[in-house]
Design an enzyme around this catalytic site. Structure first.
Site, mmCIF file in Angstrom:
data_model
loop_
_atom_site.group_PDB
_atom_site.id
_atom_site.type_symbol
_atom_site.label_atom_id
_atom_site.label_comp_id
_atom_site.label_asym_id
_atom_site.label_seq_id
_atom_site.Cartn_x
_atom_site.Cartn_y
_atom_site.Cartn_z
ATOM 1 C CB CYS A 84 38.577 38.491 44.389
ATOM 2 S SG CYS A 84 38.132 37.972 42.727
ATOM 3 C CB CYS A 207 45.306 41.973 32.960
ATOM 4 S SG CYS A 207 44.401 42.712 31.580
ATOM 5 C CG HIS A 333 43.792 38.235 42.172
ATOM 6 N ND1 HIS A 333 43.457 38.089 43.502
ATOM 7 C CD2 HIS A 333 42.623 38.538 41.523
ATOM 8 C CE1 HIS A 333 42.165 38.276 43.658
ATOM 9 N NE2 HIS A 333 41.634 38.555 42.469
#
Length: 384
Positions: A84, A207, A333
């Site tokens: 990430c 989330c 994301h």
């Protein structure tokens, strides 16, 4: 801190679910916007750094494919993978290439087309981001890892599920204003608290969502930056640290030590303190991650981060605005693109070009980007 390396162009695709094109087309969307922003041609780019988490890519060695499609042959290209935190790791590499004198201008291109594989396959690959001998076989996935962090923070400091829900409420308020975000709906406090449980105490709205997307950051040395850009944004400080991959090897779960150490390095390099930061982008893959970031970055003492969100201090008009573009929770994301998107937001803030989410008078911004479950930590401080 000498102003040696600047960001002179930024770009980002819309973050979406189920992008219909190829990874090269996805990367092009961000690259085109950054090149237009910098008013440059491909001949001006000395090298490219392509950033992604390759377990999601069907294309092996995507850097060569993307460099070709973007017209960046025969310039060298490199691929960076720190899950990430890949694209902020790419920025660190680009900074080094420029500081060394090897290249004057470097493009950092982050991308991820997570819809290439199913959700089940995605979760399996995320699980393999932990130690495949000693941790992954137990089946722990990303929500469960961060749920352990949440439980540890609750136990040690008395934070609550409501505190986490307040973070999502803030995220959604600003996500509505971000036309590149995948989730553009406001979430009420009761809605967040009443949502289905994913991994207790984390619920659905705690989330972030998987997404497809790309980002691009164009960096240059001081001479090039001053010659090309009317508003270069300078790299003032860089910090990076790692932590044991296995959670059993860490001292505590109520924070991320890699983020704390990276922040200390970045502050020292920039010659500033946490209270000097005007606006921040932090890695809120889960609501608890943003809460821990408040404390790891020194915006609040350990255990006092809840006071920032309870008192509205991380809103645009607060003491330290955080994730006023909606953060990962609302933007989505796309692994390799995330850090570059965070940098884009801060650059626009420092140039006074952030529109409805502009923090008035922002001169110093911070990016906090985490790879894996606190395995890799990058902190970058940018100045006007």
């Amino acid at each position: 801190m000498p102003k040696d390396v600047a960001v002179i162009g930024v770009g980002q695709s819309a973050f979406v679910r189920g992008y219909q094109g190829s990874i090269r087309e996805l990367a092009f969307e961000a690259f085109r916007e950054a090149m237009q922003d910098a008013a440059m041609s491909v001949a001006d780019i000395g090298a490219s750094v392509v950033c992604s988490a390759p377990e999601y890519d069907k294309q092996r060695s995507p850097s060569g494919l993307i460099a070709e499609y973007l017209g960046l042959n025969p310039q060298p290209t490199f691929v960076i993978e720190n899950v990430c935190s890949s694209s902020t790791s790419g920025v660190r590499v680009a900074y080094s290439l420029i500081k060394s004198g090897l290249h004057d201008v470097v493009a950092v291109i982050g991308f991820q087309k997570m819809s290439e594989i199913t959700s089940a396959e995605s979760q399996e690959r995320m699980g393999r981001g932990a130690d495949i001998i000693w941790e992954s076989p137990f089946g722990t996935m990303m929500p469960a890892y961060y749920a352990m962090h949440a439980r540890a923070h609750f136990t040690q400091y008395g934070s609550t599920e409501k505190d986490l829900a307040l973070i999502r409420v803030k995220s959604s308020k600003y996500g509505v204003l971000n036309n590149k975000a995948v989730y553009r709906k406001e979430v009420a406090l009761e809605q967040a608290l009443d949502a289905g449980v994913v991994s207790s105490p984390l619920k659905v709205f705690d989330c972030c969502a998987n997404a497809d997307g790309a980002s691009c950051v164009i960096m240059a040395n001081a001479d090039k930056a001053k010659g090309i850009s009317n508003q270069p944004v300078w790299v003032m400080g860089l910090g990076a640290a790692t932590a044991p991959m296995n959670l059993a090897g860490r001292d505590a779960l109520s924070g991320l030590n890699c983020a704390r150490l990276a922040a200390q390095q970045a502050y020292e390099m920039a010659g500033v303190r946490p209270r000097d930061i005007d606006v921040a982008e932090v890695h809120d893959c889960f609501t608890i991650a943003e809460l821990m970031a408040y404390e790891n970055l020194g915006f609040a003492e350990p255990g006092k981060g809840v006071e920032l969100i309870r008192n509205g201090e991380t809103y645009i008009d607060g003491k330290i605005p955080v994730n006023v573009d909606g953060g990962l929770l609302s933007k989505g994301h796309p692994i390799g693109a995330t850090g570059g998107s965070q940098i884009r937001t801060i650059v626009l803030q420092l140039r006074g070009e952030a529109g409805a989410i502009q923090v008035p008078g922002a001169e110093l911004g911070l990016v906090h980007n985490i790879g894996g479950v606190g395995i890799y930590g990058n902190v970058i401080i940018l100045g006007r």
